[in-house]
Design a protein around this motif. Structure first.
Motif, PDB file in Angstrom:
ATOM      1  N   ARG A   1       0.852  -1.188   0.000  1.00 39.87           N
ATOM      2  CA  ARG A   1       0.000   0.000   0.000  1.00 39.87           C
ATOM      3  C   ARG A   1       0.885   1.235   0.000  1.00 39.87           C
ATOM      4  O   ARG A   1       2.023   1.187   0.442  1.00 39.87           O
TER       5      ARG A   1
ATOM      6  N   VAL B   1      -4.260   1.425  -2.769  1.00 46.19           N
ATOM      7  CA  VAL B   1      -4.142  -0.027  -2.668  1.00 46.19           C
ATOM      8  C   VAL B   1      -4.323  -0.593  -4.069  1.00 46.19           C
ATOM      9  O   VAL B   1      -5.325  -0.302  -4.723  1.00 46.19           O
TER      10      VAL B   1
ATOM     11  N   THR C   1       3.311  -1.022   3.972  1.00 48.46           N
ATOM     12  CA  THR C   1       2.703   0.263   3.644  1.00 48.46           C
ATOM     13  C   THR C   1       3.805   1.309   3.692  1.00 48.46           C
ATOM     14  O   THR C   1       4.470   1.475   4.714  1.00 48.46           O
TER      15      THR C   1
END
Length: 166
Positions: free
Chosen positions: A15, A65, A114
């Motif tokens: 992400r 995403v 992320t």
């Protein structure tokens, strides 16, 4: 009776947490931000406008995403005056206004991680118009080059900032 179900989970595809900041006054002259995200393979795009009412609306952050197989993405952040007629088609069609500022970045995803991508809308880039494939940095147009996502900082776990409160 307690039942535990163990399943094998593959890591998420990665992400991006995009954080937009600026040194341009909000809401005048900067009152609107338009974000566009496009896969570099051309297989998908998304966009979202944001209204800025005060400097407290910044930094602006949002997550990206990937859907399906991973692909690098190009993120374009355009800043406009409040109430501007924002058009997302290439160029500035009739009835639309050119952005006050525009920044672009290309990066990808790190599986299971992320990463934070910071995009700064600098006053020195205000009213600087760059060619396709370029972005403004410190008042100068430079080629948009891919940012290796492994060099981006790892985003904090959501809510982690609350652990130090109090």
């Amino acid at each position: 009776m307690v039942l535990f179900v163990m399943t094998g989970c593959a890591p998420h595809p990665g992400r991006l947490l995009v954080v937009v900041e600026t040194d341009i006054a909000v809401p005048d002259p900067l009152g609107e931000i338009d974000v566009r995200v496009e896969r570099v393979d051309g297989r998908g795009r998304a966009g979202q406008p944001f209204s800025l009412r005060s400097a407290g609306d910044l930094p602006l952050s949002f997550a990206i995403v990937p859907r399906g197989e991973r692909s690098d993405v190009e993120i374009t952040v355009d800043g406009y005056r409040s109430g501007a007629s924002i058009c997302t088609s290439p160029g500035v069609p009739m009835g639309c206004v050119a952005p006050l500022i525009s920044r672009r970045a290309i990066t990808g995803f790190v599986p299971g991680s992320t990463r934070t991508l910071r995009i700064f809308l600098a006053e020195t880039c205000r009213a600087v118009t760059c060619l396709d494939g370029e972005t403004c940095e410190a008042g100068v147009c430079v080629a948009v080059t891919r940012i290796d996502p492994r060099t981006l900082s790892i985003a904090p776990t959501p809510g982690a900032e609350l652990l130090d409160a109090g």
